[in-house]
Design an enzyme around this catalytic site. Structure first.
Site, PDB file in Angstrom:
ATOM      1  N   LYS A 123       5.216   3.560  17.094  1.00 34.28           N
ATOM      2  CA  LYS A 123       5.191   2.500  16.085  1.00 34.28           C
ATOM      3  C   LYS A 123       6.436   2.621  15.213  1.00 34.28           C
ATOM      4  CE  LYS A 123       2.121   0.158  12.831  1.00 34.28           C
ATOM      5  NZ  LYS A 123       0.728   0.083  12.335  1.00 34.28           N
ATOM      6  N   ASN A 132       0.827  -1.202   0.000  1.00 36.71           N
ATOM      7  CA  ASN A 132       0.000   0.000   0.000  1.00 36.71           C
ATOM      8  C   ASN A 132       0.861   1.250   0.000  1.00 36.71           C
ATOM      9  OD1 ASN A 132      -0.480   1.973   2.485  1.00 36.71           O
ATOM     10  ND2 ASN A 132       0.207  -0.004   3.331  1.00 36.71           N
ATOM     11  N   ASN A 185       5.599  -1.595  11.522  1.00 37.41           N
ATOM     12  CA  ASN A 185       4.867  -1.050  10.390  1.00 37.41           C
ATOM     13  C   ASN A 185       5.198  -1.870   9.140  1.00 37.41           C
ATOM     14  OD1 ASN A 185       3.384   0.850   8.762  1.00 37.41           O
ATOM     15  ND2 ASN A 185       3.945   2.470  10.199  1.00 37.41           N
ATOM     16  N   SER A 189       5.620   5.149   8.787  1.00 38.99           N
ATOM     17  CA  SER A 189       5.015   4.862   7.486  1.00 38.99           C
ATOM     18  C   SER A 189       5.973   5.279   6.374  1.00 38.99           C
ATOM     19  CB  SER A 189       3.696   5.617   7.330  1.00 38.99           C
ATOM     20  OG  SER A 189       3.236   5.522   5.987  1.00 38.99           O
ATOM     21  N   ASN A 220       5.038   6.048   3.415  1.00 38.05           N
ATOM     22  CA  ASN A 220       4.243   6.680   2.366  1.00 38.05           C
ATOM     23  C   ASN A 220       4.020   8.175   2.538  1.00 38.05           C
ATOM     24  OD1 ASN A 220       3.878   4.145   1.066  1.00 38.05           O
ATOM     25  ND2 ASN A 220       2.306   3.637   2.579  1.00 38.05           N
ATOM     26  N   THR A 221       4.621   8.785   3.556  1.00 39.34           N
ATOM     27  CA  THR A 221       4.621  10.237   3.720  1.00 39.34           C
ATOM     28  C   THR A 221       6.065  10.695   3.645  1.00 39.34           C
ATOM     29  OG1 THR A 221       2.622  10.283   5.093  1.00 39.34           O
ATOM     30  CG2 THR A 221       4.112  12.158   5.277  1.00 39.34           C
ATOM     31  N   PHE A 259      -1.749   8.141   4.324  1.00 38.36           N
ATOM     32  CA  PHE A 259      -2.520   8.729   5.421  1.00 38.36           C
ATOM     33  C   PHE A 259      -3.779   9.437   4.911  1.00 38.36           C
ATOM     34  CE2 PHE A 259       1.366   9.444   8.458  1.00 38.36           C
ATOM     35  CZ  PHE A 259       1.440   8.086   8.687  1.00 38.36           C
TER      36      PHE A 259
END
Length: 357
Positions: A237, A130, A266, A195, A197-198, A134
């Site tokens: 996390k 994925n 994560n 994460s 993805n940011t 967010f």
């Protein structure tokens, strides 16, 4: 591609429900996700459905409640962040056997997330990639929704992250804003600095950045406690891609700043065991079965390094009860499931609950 262990006859979910879900939106995994949430939201509106389902799936009556970082959990098996970011189906999750739920990751500002498509199933490997970014309605909207729910009857974790539009040097206030808005509603808070993805987010795992962020969050929590709210545990996390040296430095910061626990882990930017899959080149974080061994090793390392003094929520790679058992044996106090639910359905939660001592 890792060799899969022979399994018993597939469940009704795998034989009947899953193929239907996988066809929704012409195979778009995010469409299936949204439709599932819509269905669960309706289920949650049926009086008594959640408690009846919880008895059927084993969160009530078949496990011993556990108290971790001061919070009592009716079952140690929870739903990981990312599945119900905006908390739309919170009345329904106990019906699937979950003993606690973590919503989010939520940000101070509403944001649409990354361009679609951004969610991919690697079915043969029981894995997911994925790059959602967010996507959420913002912490103010989540606060409004949680206020409308009232008492949920189970522990709620809230994962908070940095808004994409917020520069890294202003990240602290972004997190603090979300904590302030949501503090009265969460039983614990997860600080997501991992994460992939940011852009730039994982830099917040560095000792200096992390110390500043956690100090500010604890200061805000103390202020809110003085104002009359109960003190809430703050967890961090972490990514599965950190070196052991980096993990040890992070653990020292967490210990110094009074963090209540670690969520490990994560998604990974690596592609362990799925390098040859046609979708392996998609950008984003990998979750599911390929993460099982990595997560277990990190949980064990944290447990060893802290002497078990810092509770760990183990997440990553749980697609069989044995995967959950491995995380508990490694030192996890609680576990969370996400990708395993996609592939095995709610029966997985039942079998994990029933396998617990």
């Amino acid at each position: 591609m890792p060799e899969l262990v022979a399994r018993p006859r597939r469940s009704a979910y795998e034989r009947v429900v899953r193929p239907v879900l996988y066809r929704l939106g012409r195979g778009d995994a995010e469409v299936a996700h949204e439709q599932t949430l819509a269905g669960l939201r309706l289920l949650g509106r049926i009086p008594g459905a959640a408690r009846a389902g919880a008895r059927l799936y084993g969160a009530i009556g078949s496990t011993t409640p556990r108290t971790v970082f001061g919070v009592r959990f009716p079952s140690p098996v929870g739903l990981a962040a990312g599945m119900d970011k905006n908390g739309v189906a919170l009345r329904a999750w106990p019906a699937l056997g979950f003993g606690f739920v973590e919503v989010g990751t939520v940000t101070a500002y509403p944001q649409p997330g990354n361009e679609k498509p951004r969610l991919f199933r690697l079915v043969e490997d029981e894995a997911v990639i994925n790059r959602m970014g967010f996507n959420n309605l913002g912490s103010a909207a989540l606060a409004d929704r949680l206020a409308a729910y009232g008492e949920l009857g189970y522990p709620l974790g809230i994962s908070i992250g940095k808004s994409k539009i917020t520069p890294l040097d202003q990240a602290v206030e972004d997190y603090v804003t979300s904590l302030r808005r949501l503090y009265r509603y969460g039983d614990y808070f997860a600080v997501n600095v991992s994460s992939p993805n940011t852009p730039g987010l994982r830099e917040l795992q560095d000792a200096g950045h992390l110390r500043e962020l956690l100090t500010a969050l604890h200061t805000e929590a103390a202020t809110l406690t003085v104002a009359g709210l109960a003190r809430k545990p703050i967890l961090v996390k972490i990514a599965p891609d950190l070196t052991t040296t980096a993990i040890d430095e992070l653990l020292q910061v967490c210990t110094d700043t009074g963090v209540a626990g670690i969520i490990a882990t994560n998604t990974t930017i690596g592609r362990p065991g799925v390098e040859s899959h046609p979708l392996s080149g998609q950008t984003g974080g990998l979750s599911g079965r390929p993460l099982a061994e990595i997560s277990a090793k990190i949980v064990a390392h944290i447990h060893h390094q802290t002497g078990g003094a810092l509770p760990v929520i183990g997440v990553g790679g749980i697609v069989e009860p044995a995967d959950a058992t491995r995380l508990f044996d490694a030192g996890a106090s609680l576990v969370q499931v996400y990708s395993g639910l996609i592939y095995r359905g709610p029966g997985l939660i039942r079998t994990i609950n029933r396998s617990l001592p």
